[in-house]
Design a protein around this motif. Sequence first.
Motif, PDB file in Angstrom:
ATOM      1  N   GLU A 110       4.508   2.637 -18.464  1.00  0.00           N
ATOM      2  CA  GLU A 110       4.622   1.262 -17.975  1.00  0.00           C
ATOM      3  C   GLU A 110       4.113   1.090 -16.544  1.00  0.00           C
ATOM      4  O   GLU A 110       4.289   0.032 -15.948  1.00  0.00           O
ATOM      5  CB  GLU A 110       6.083   0.801 -18.044  1.00  0.00           C
ATOM      6  N   TYR A 111       3.520   2.124 -15.979  1.00  0.00           N
ATOM      7  CA  TYR A 111       3.031   2.075 -14.599  1.00  0.00           C
ATOM      8  C   TYR A 111       1.529   2.321 -14.563  1.00  0.00           C
ATOM      9  O   TYR A 111       0.969   2.969 -15.436  1.00  0.00           O
ATOM     10  CB  TYR A 111       3.727   3.132 -13.732  1.00  0.00           C
ATOM     11  N   ALA A 112       0.914   1.797 -13.511  1.00  0.00           N
ATOM     12  CA  ALA A 112      -0.503   2.054 -13.273  1.00  0.00           C
ATOM     13  C   ALA A 112      -0.702   2.259 -11.776  1.00  0.00           C
ATOM     14  O   ALA A 112      -0.075   1.585 -10.955  1.00  0.00           O
ATOM     15  CB  ALA A 112      -1.360   0.892 -13.752  1.00  0.00           C
ATOM     16  N   VAL A 113      -1.551   3.196 -11.444  1.00  0.00           N
ATOM     17  CA  VAL A 113      -1.916   3.425 -10.048  1.00  0.00           C
ATOM     18  C   VAL A 113      -3.345   2.930  -9.877  1.00  0.00           C
ATOM     19  O   VAL A 113      -4.247   3.316 -10.623  1.00  0.00           O
ATOM     20  CB  VAL A 113      -1.830   4.925  -9.677  1.00  0.00           C
ATOM     21  N   LEU A 114      -3.529   2.029  -8.918  1.00  0.00           N
ATOM     22  CA  LEU A 114      -4.861   1.524  -8.594  1.00  0.00           C
ATOM     23  C   LEU A 114      -5.311   2.228  -7.318  1.00  0.00           C
ATOM     24  O   LEU A 114      -4.664   2.116  -6.280  1.00  0.00           O
ATOM     25  CB  LEU A 114      -4.845   0.022  -8.364  1.00  0.00           C
ATOM     26  N   GLU A 115      -6.408   2.964  -7.408  1.00  0.00           N
ATOM     27  CA  GLU A 115      -6.963   3.657  -6.249  1.00  0.00           C
ATOM     28  C   GLU A 115      -8.244   2.939  -5.857  1.00  0.00           C
ATOM     29  O   GLU A 115      -9.241   2.990  -6.563  1.00  0.00           O
ATOM     30  CB  GLU A 115      -7.244   5.116  -6.575  1.00  0.00           C
ATOM     31  N   VAL A 134       0.871  -1.177   0.000  1.00  0.00           N
ATOM     32  CA  VAL A 134       0.000   0.000   0.000  1.00  0.00           C
ATOM     33  C   VAL A 134       0.906   1.224   0.000  1.00  0.00           C
ATOM     34  O   VAL A 134       1.686   1.425   0.928  1.00  0.00           O
ATOM     35  CB  VAL A 134      -0.930   0.023   1.236  1.00  0.00           C
ATOM     36  N   THR A 135       0.802   2.055  -1.055  1.00  0.00           N
ATOM     37  CA  THR A 135       1.692   3.215  -1.139  1.00  0.00           C
ATOM     38  C   THR A 135       1.147   4.410  -0.367  1.00  0.00           C
ATOM     39  O   THR A 135       1.912   5.110   0.282  1.00  0.00           O
ATOM     40  CB  THR A 135       1.945   3.620  -2.604  1.00  0.00           C
ATOM     41  N   TYR A 186     -20.479  -4.705   0.632  1.00  0.00           N
ATOM     42  CA  TYR A 186     -20.487  -3.285   0.345  1.00  0.00           C
ATOM     43  C   TYR A 186     -19.696  -3.046  -0.917  1.00  0.00           C
ATOM     44  O   TYR A 186     -18.627  -3.600  -1.106  1.00  0.00           O
ATOM     45  CB  TYR A 186     -19.893  -2.480   1.503  1.00  0.00           C
ATOM     46  N   GLU A 187     -20.248  -2.228  -1.767  1.00  0.00           N
ATOM     47  CA  GLU A 187     -19.563  -1.916  -3.016  1.00  0.00           C
ATOM     48  C   GLU A 187     -18.305  -1.119  -2.730  1.00  0.00           C
ATOM     49  O   GLU A 187     -18.268  -0.302  -1.835  1.00  0.00           O
ATOM     50  CB  GLU A 187     -20.481  -1.115  -3.944  1.00  0.00           C
ATOM     51  N   TYR A 188     -17.330  -1.410  -3.485  1.00  0.00           N
ATOM     52  CA  TYR A 188     -16.114  -0.629  -3.432  1.00  0.00           C
ATOM     53  C   TYR A 188     -15.785  -0.262  -4.870  1.00  0.00           C
ATOM     54  O   TYR A 188     -16.335  -0.823  -5.809  1.00  0.00           O
ATOM     55  CB  TYR A 188     -14.980  -1.413  -2.771  1.00  0.00           C
ATOM     56  N   GLY A 189     -14.930   0.687  -5.037  1.00  0.00           N
ATOM     57  CA  GLY A 189     -14.580   1.111  -6.385  1.00  0.00           C
ATOM     58  C   GLY A 189     -13.082   1.096  -6.581  1.00  0.00           C
ATOM     59  O   GLY A 189     -12.313   1.216  -5.634  1.00  0.00           O
ATOM     60  N   VAL A 190     -12.678   0.931  -7.836  1.00  0.00           N
ATOM     61  CA  VAL A 190     -11.266   0.973  -8.186  1.00  0.00           C
ATOM     62  C   VAL A 190     -11.112   1.861  -9.401  1.00  0.00           C
ATOM     63  O   VAL A 190     -11.786   1.657 -10.409  1.00  0.00           O
ATOM     64  CB  VAL A 190     -10.708  -0.436  -8.501  1.00  0.00           C
ATOM     65  N   LYS A 191     -10.243   2.852  -9.287  1.00  0.00           N
ATOM     66  CA  LYS A 191      -9.891   3.681 -10.435  1.00  0.00           C
ATOM     67  C   LYS A 191      -8.495   3.268 -10.876  1.00  0.00           C
ATOM     68  O   LYS A 191      -7.597   3.113 -10.046  1.00  0.00           O
ATOM     69  CB  LYS A 191      -9.881   5.160 -10.061  1.00  0.00           C
ATOM     70  N   ILE A 199       0.694   0.693  -6.639  1.00  0.00           N
ATOM     71  CA  ILE A 199       1.357   1.033  -7.895  1.00  0.00           C
ATOM     72  C   ILE A 199       1.836  -0.253  -8.551  1.00  0.00           C
ATOM     73  O   ILE A 199       2.498  -1.081  -7.913  1.00  0.00           O
ATOM     74  CB  ILE A 199       2.547   1.994  -7.675  1.00  0.00           C
ATOM     75  N   LEU A 200       1.496  -0.402  -9.836  1.00  0.00           N
ATOM     76  CA  LEU A 200       1.915  -1.566 -10.616  1.00  0.00           C
ATOM     77  C   LEU A 200       2.965  -1.134 -11.636  1.00  0.00           C
ATOM     78  O   LEU A 200       2.865  -0.059 -12.222  1.00  0.00           O
ATOM     79  CB  LEU A 200       0.726  -2.174 -11.355  1.00  0.00           C
ATOM     80  N   LYS A 201       3.950  -1.991 -11.859  1.00  0.00           N
ATOM     81  CA  LYS A 201       4.975  -1.725 -12.870  1.00  0.00           C
ATOM     82  C   LYS A 201       4.821  -2.722 -14.014  1.00  0.00           C
ATOM     83  O   LYS A 201       4.135  -3.742 -13.879  1.00  0.00           O
ATOM     84  CB  LYS A 201       6.366  -1.838 -12.259  1.00  0.00           C
TER      85      LYS A 201
END
Length: 185
Positions: free
Chosen positions: A87-92, A26-27, A76-81, A43-45
Motif C-alpha cells: 500500500e506504499y510507494a516511494v517516489l525518487e 521530503v523524507t 531541465y529534464e528530471y526523472g522520477v522512479k 513516500i505515499l500511503k
Amino acid sequence: MRFYDNEEITNFVNLFVSVIICFPEVTTIKYDRDSDEIYFNFILKDVKSIKNIKKSLNAIDEALKGYHRLESTKHYEYGVKVKKTGEYAVLEVHRDMKSINRPEISFLIELFRTQFLDNLLMELVDQEQDSDYHWFFQDSHEAEFQQETNEVAPEKKRIKYDEKSIGNNILVCREEGKVLVFSNS
C-alpha cells in the motif's frame, strides 16, 4: 568527476538540511557527487494504482515546463522512479545539481504536496523549530530587504566538518525529529 570545492559541498549539505527541516514531505535527500545529481524521496500511503501516480506525475511535469517558460530558463529534464510496495510507494525524484535553484526546489516540492496531498506521508514538525529555521541560501531580494529595513538576519545554522569526511554520496534524512547526515568516505 568532482568540480566543487569543500566550501560549496558544505553549502550544499546545509541547503539539504534546511530542505529537510522546512519541508516535512521530503523524507530523504541524496546527493551523488560523481553524477552531480540530487535525489528527493517522497513516500505515499494508500496507493491503489500506479496509473493514478503516473497521471499526477504528468501534471507535475507540465507545471514544471510552465515554470521554466515563465522564468525564461531552459527546462531541465528530471526523472522520477516509482517503487511500489503493498500500500506504499516511494517516489525518487532526481535532478542535476548544477542547474537547480532554491525557488525551483520550493516549487517542485509544492507540486508534489499539491498532487499527492491525501497520500503523502509526512513527519510532524515542531512549529517552533520550523519557524526559527530559515532557508540556508537567501535570495538577493531578501538580503536587500533586510538592508533597507535594517533588520538583522538570524544567525544561519551551518554544519561544519573537515574535508576528509565528505565522500561521493551524501544522504540527509529525518528520524524522530532529528536530521541525520551521512556520507561515505
